[in-house]
Design a protein around this motif. Sequence first.
Motif, PDB file in Angstrom:
ATOM      1  N   LEU A  67      38.894 115.622  49.759  1.00  0.00           N
ATOM      2  CA  LEU A  67      38.055 114.483  49.253  1.00  0.00           C
ATOM      3  C   LEU A  67      39.341 113.697  48.676  1.00  0.00           C
ATOM      4  O   LEU A  67      39.325 112.482  49.036  1.00  0.00           O
ATOM      5  CB  LEU A  67      37.071 114.718  48.005  1.00  0.00           C
ATOM      6  N   ALA A  68      40.188 114.219  47.930  1.00  0.00           N
ATOM      7  CA  ALA A  68      41.295 113.395  47.209  1.00  0.00           C
ATOM      8  C   ALA A  68      42.257 113.031  48.571  1.00  0.00           C
ATOM      9  O   ALA A  68      42.979 111.729  48.390  1.00  0.00           O
ATOM     10  CB  ALA A  68      42.069 114.396  46.521  1.00  0.00           C
ATOM     11  N   ALA A  69      42.175 113.747  49.661  1.00  0.00           N
ATOM     12  CA  ALA A  69      43.108 112.971  50.620  1.00  0.00           C
ATOM     13  C   ALA A  69      42.401 111.849  51.391  1.00  0.00           C
ATOM     14  O   ALA A  69      43.189 110.955  51.570  1.00  0.00           O
ATOM     15  CB  ALA A  69      43.219 114.289  51.868  1.00  0.00           C
ATOM     16  N   ALA A  70      41.028 112.176  51.541  1.00  0.00           N
ATOM     17  CA  ALA A  70      40.350 110.768  51.960  1.00  0.00           C
ATOM     18  C   ALA A  70      40.431 109.711  51.260  1.00  0.00           C
ATOM     19  O   ALA A  70      40.504 108.403  51.624  1.00  0.00           O
ATOM     20  CB  ALA A  70      38.872 111.362  52.197  1.00  0.00           C
ATOM     21  N   ALA A  71      40.397 109.880  49.830  1.00  0.00           N
ATOM     22  CA  ALA A  71      40.542 108.768  48.915  1.00  0.00           C
ATOM     23  C   ALA A  71      41.746 108.185  48.968  1.00  0.00           C
ATOM     24  O   ALA A  71      41.883 106.782  48.916  1.00  0.00           O
ATOM     25  CB  ALA A  71      40.136 109.276  47.425  1.00  0.00           C
ATOM     26  N   THR A  72      42.975 108.968  49.082  1.00  0.00           N
ATOM     27  CA  THR A  72      44.324 108.411  48.977  1.00  0.00           C
ATOM     28  C   THR A  72      44.503 107.591  50.611  1.00  0.00           C
ATOM     29  O   THR A  72      45.200 106.537  50.395  1.00  0.00           O
ATOM     30  CB  THR A  72      45.376 109.697  49.110  1.00  0.00           C
ATOM     31  N   GLY A  73      43.983 108.286  51.572  1.00  0.00           N
ATOM     32  CA  GLY A  73      44.132 107.371  52.890  1.00  0.00           C
ATOM     33  C   GLY A  73      43.389 106.051  52.830  1.00  0.00           C
ATOM     34  O   GLY A  73      43.750 104.987  53.337  1.00  0.00           O
ATOM     35  N   ILE A  74      42.070 106.148  52.220  1.00  0.00           N
ATOM     36  CA  ILE A  74      41.293 104.753  51.877  1.00  0.00           C
ATOM     37  C   ILE A  74      41.740 103.762  51.077  1.00  0.00           C
ATOM     38  O   ILE A  74      42.113 102.590  51.392  1.00  0.00           O
ATOM     39  CB  ILE A  74      39.835 105.161  51.623  1.00  0.00           C
ATOM     40  N   GLY A  75      42.353 104.195  49.944  1.00  0.00           N
ATOM     41  CA  GLY A  75      42.785 103.336  49.066  1.00  0.00           C
ATOM     42  C   GLY A  75      44.296 102.859  49.356  1.00  0.00           C
ATOM     43  O   GLY A  75      44.741 101.874  48.958  1.00  0.00           O
ATOM     44  N   GLY A  76      45.046 103.740  49.820  1.00  0.00           N
ATOM     45  CA  GLY A  76      46.570 103.371  50.348  1.00  0.00           C
ATOM     46  C   GLY A  76      46.834 102.874  51.396  1.00  0.00           C
ATOM     47  O   GLY A  76      47.820 102.266  51.882  1.00  0.00           O
ATOM     48  N   VAL A  77      45.907 103.347  52.656  1.00  0.00           N
ATOM     49  CA  VAL A  77      46.269 102.818  54.001  1.00  0.00           C
ATOM     50  C   VAL A  77      45.205 101.679  54.390  1.00  0.00           C
ATOM     51  O   VAL A  77      45.538 100.758  54.940  1.00  0.00           O
ATOM     52  CB  VAL A  77      46.423 103.983  54.921  1.00  0.00           C
ATOM     53  N   LEU A  78      44.077 102.006  54.028  1.00  0.00           N
ATOM     54  CA  LEU A  78      42.951 101.049  54.410  1.00  0.00           C
ATOM     55  C   LEU A  78      42.677  99.890  53.802  1.00  0.00           C
ATOM     56  O   LEU A  78      41.705  99.041  54.023  1.00  0.00           O
ATOM     57  CB  LEU A  78      41.745 101.875  54.852  1.00  0.00           C
ATOM     58  N   ARG A  79      43.481  99.924  52.550  1.00  0.00           N
ATOM     59  CA  ARG A  79      43.144  98.701  51.651  1.00  0.00           C
ATOM     60  C   ARG A  79      43.633  97.323  52.530  1.00  0.00           C
ATOM     61  O   ARG A  79      44.480  97.586  52.935  1.00  0.00           O
ATOM     62  CB  ARG A  79      44.041  98.881  50.460  1.00  0.00           C
ATOM     63  N   LEU A  80      42.657  96.279  52.389  1.00  0.00           N
ATOM     64  CA  LEU A  80      43.013  95.199  53.344  1.00  0.00           C
ATOM     65  C   LEU A  80      43.818  94.221  52.531  1.00  0.00           C
ATOM     66  O   LEU A  80      43.442  93.803  51.347  1.00  0.00           O
ATOM     67  CB  LEU A  80      41.746  94.758  53.817  1.00  0.00           C
ATOM     68  N   ARG A  81      44.944  93.926  53.440  1.00  0.00           N
ATOM     69  CA  ARG A  81      45.651  92.716  52.852  1.00  0.00           C
ATOM     70  C   ARG A  81      46.124  92.306  54.113  1.00  0.00           C
ATOM     71  O   ARG A  81      46.927  92.837  55.065  1.00  0.00           O
ATOM     72  CB  ARG A  81      47.002  92.995  51.990  1.00  0.00           C
ATOM     73  N   TRP A  82      45.712  90.845  54.447  1.00  0.00           N
ATOM     74  CA  TRP A  82      46.300  90.199  55.697  1.00  0.00           C
ATOM     75  C   TRP A  82      47.686  89.883  55.900  1.00  0.00           C
ATOM     76  O   TRP A  82      48.052  89.599  54.916  1.00  0.00           O
ATOM     77  CB  TRP A  82      45.291  88.775  55.856  1.00  0.00           C
ATOM     78  N   LEU A  83      48.281  90.419  57.042  1.00  0.00           N
ATOM     79  CA  LEU A  83      49.653  90.095  56.980  1.00  0.00           C
ATOM     80  C   LEU A  83      50.009  88.518  57.055  1.00  0.00           C
ATOM     81  O   LEU A  83      51.171  87.985  56.528  1.00  0.00           O
ATOM     82  CB  LEU A  83      50.127  90.692  58.463  1.00  0.00           C
ATOM     83  N   THR A  84      49.087  87.620  57.402  1.00  0.00           N
ATOM     84  CA  THR A  84      49.393  86.224  57.353  1.00  0.00           C
ATOM     85  C   THR A  84      49.495  85.779  55.720  1.00  0.00           C
ATOM     86  O   THR A  84      50.137  84.812  55.676  1.00  0.00           O
ATOM     87  CB  THR A  84      48.128  85.561  58.117  1.00  0.00           C
ATOM     88  N   GLN A  85      49.105  86.515  54.855  1.00  0.00           N
ATOM     89  CA  GLN A  85      49.304  86.426  53.625  1.00  0.00           C
ATOM     90  C   GLN A  85      50.837  86.367  53.092  1.00  0.00           C
ATOM     91  O   GLN A  85      51.283  86.094  51.977  1.00  0.00           O
ATOM     92  CB  GLN A  85      48.545  87.196  52.767  1.00  0.00           C
ATOM     93  N   GLU A  86      51.592  87.181  54.159  1.00  0.00           N
ATOM     94  CA  GLU A  86      52.916  87.330  53.520  1.00  0.00           C
ATOM     95  C   GLU A  86      54.023  86.452  54.470  1.00  0.00           C
ATOM     96  O   GLU A  86      55.091  86.430  54.213  1.00  0.00           O
ATOM     97  CB  GLU A  86      53.297  88.796  54.121  1.00  0.00           C
ATOM     98  N   LEU A  87      53.214  85.394  55.237  1.00  0.00           N
ATOM     99  CA  LEU A  87      53.951  84.612  55.778  1.00  0.00           C
ATOM    100  C   LEU A  87      54.976  83.662  54.828  1.00  0.00           C
ATOM    101  O   LEU A  87      54.458  83.187  54.048  1.00  0.00           O
ATOM    102  CB  LEU A  87      53.241  83.665  56.903  1.00  0.00           C
TER     103      LEU A  87
END
Length: 149
Positions: A79-99
């Motif tokens: 469960l901690a692995a899933a939460a880490t993956g969701i919170g750390g990798v799947l957290r959404l931030r659009w790349l266009t915000q970095e332009l």
Amino acid sequence: MTTAARDDEVTRILSLTKGDPREAFQVVERQLSVLVLRTQVMLSLSGIVITVTGFSGRAIAQTNELARVLISAGILIVLAAAATGIGGVLRLRWLTQELTDDVRETLTRMLHIRDRKSRFLSAALLLFLVGFGCYCVAIAQMLIHVTPG
């Protein structure tokens, strides 16, 4: 990754794409897609572990104290692995915000995001392996303690 190493990678990406900013952007975007895909695979496996535990967890836990501890630890670590993956990798931030107007700065920001997400995925995979290992040892305990009959 050091600043110098990231700067070198930006240079290599720009060289690879012949200085085309859109193409360079797409290189990093594809790398981020790979991270998301791998995280989704790990989440699918985590879901299987959690589902199977729902069906067989009680039988495993009835084996002995070690099996109870291992199955409980395994499911919590998965469960901690899933939460880490969701919170750390799947957290959404659009790349266009970095332009920015500076292509090198934009690529540097994007690589920083990629590297941070890579670290989260590595941590999630390590947690998953530990949790899955506990889970497998708990199942082995159950199988070892089966009375022939």
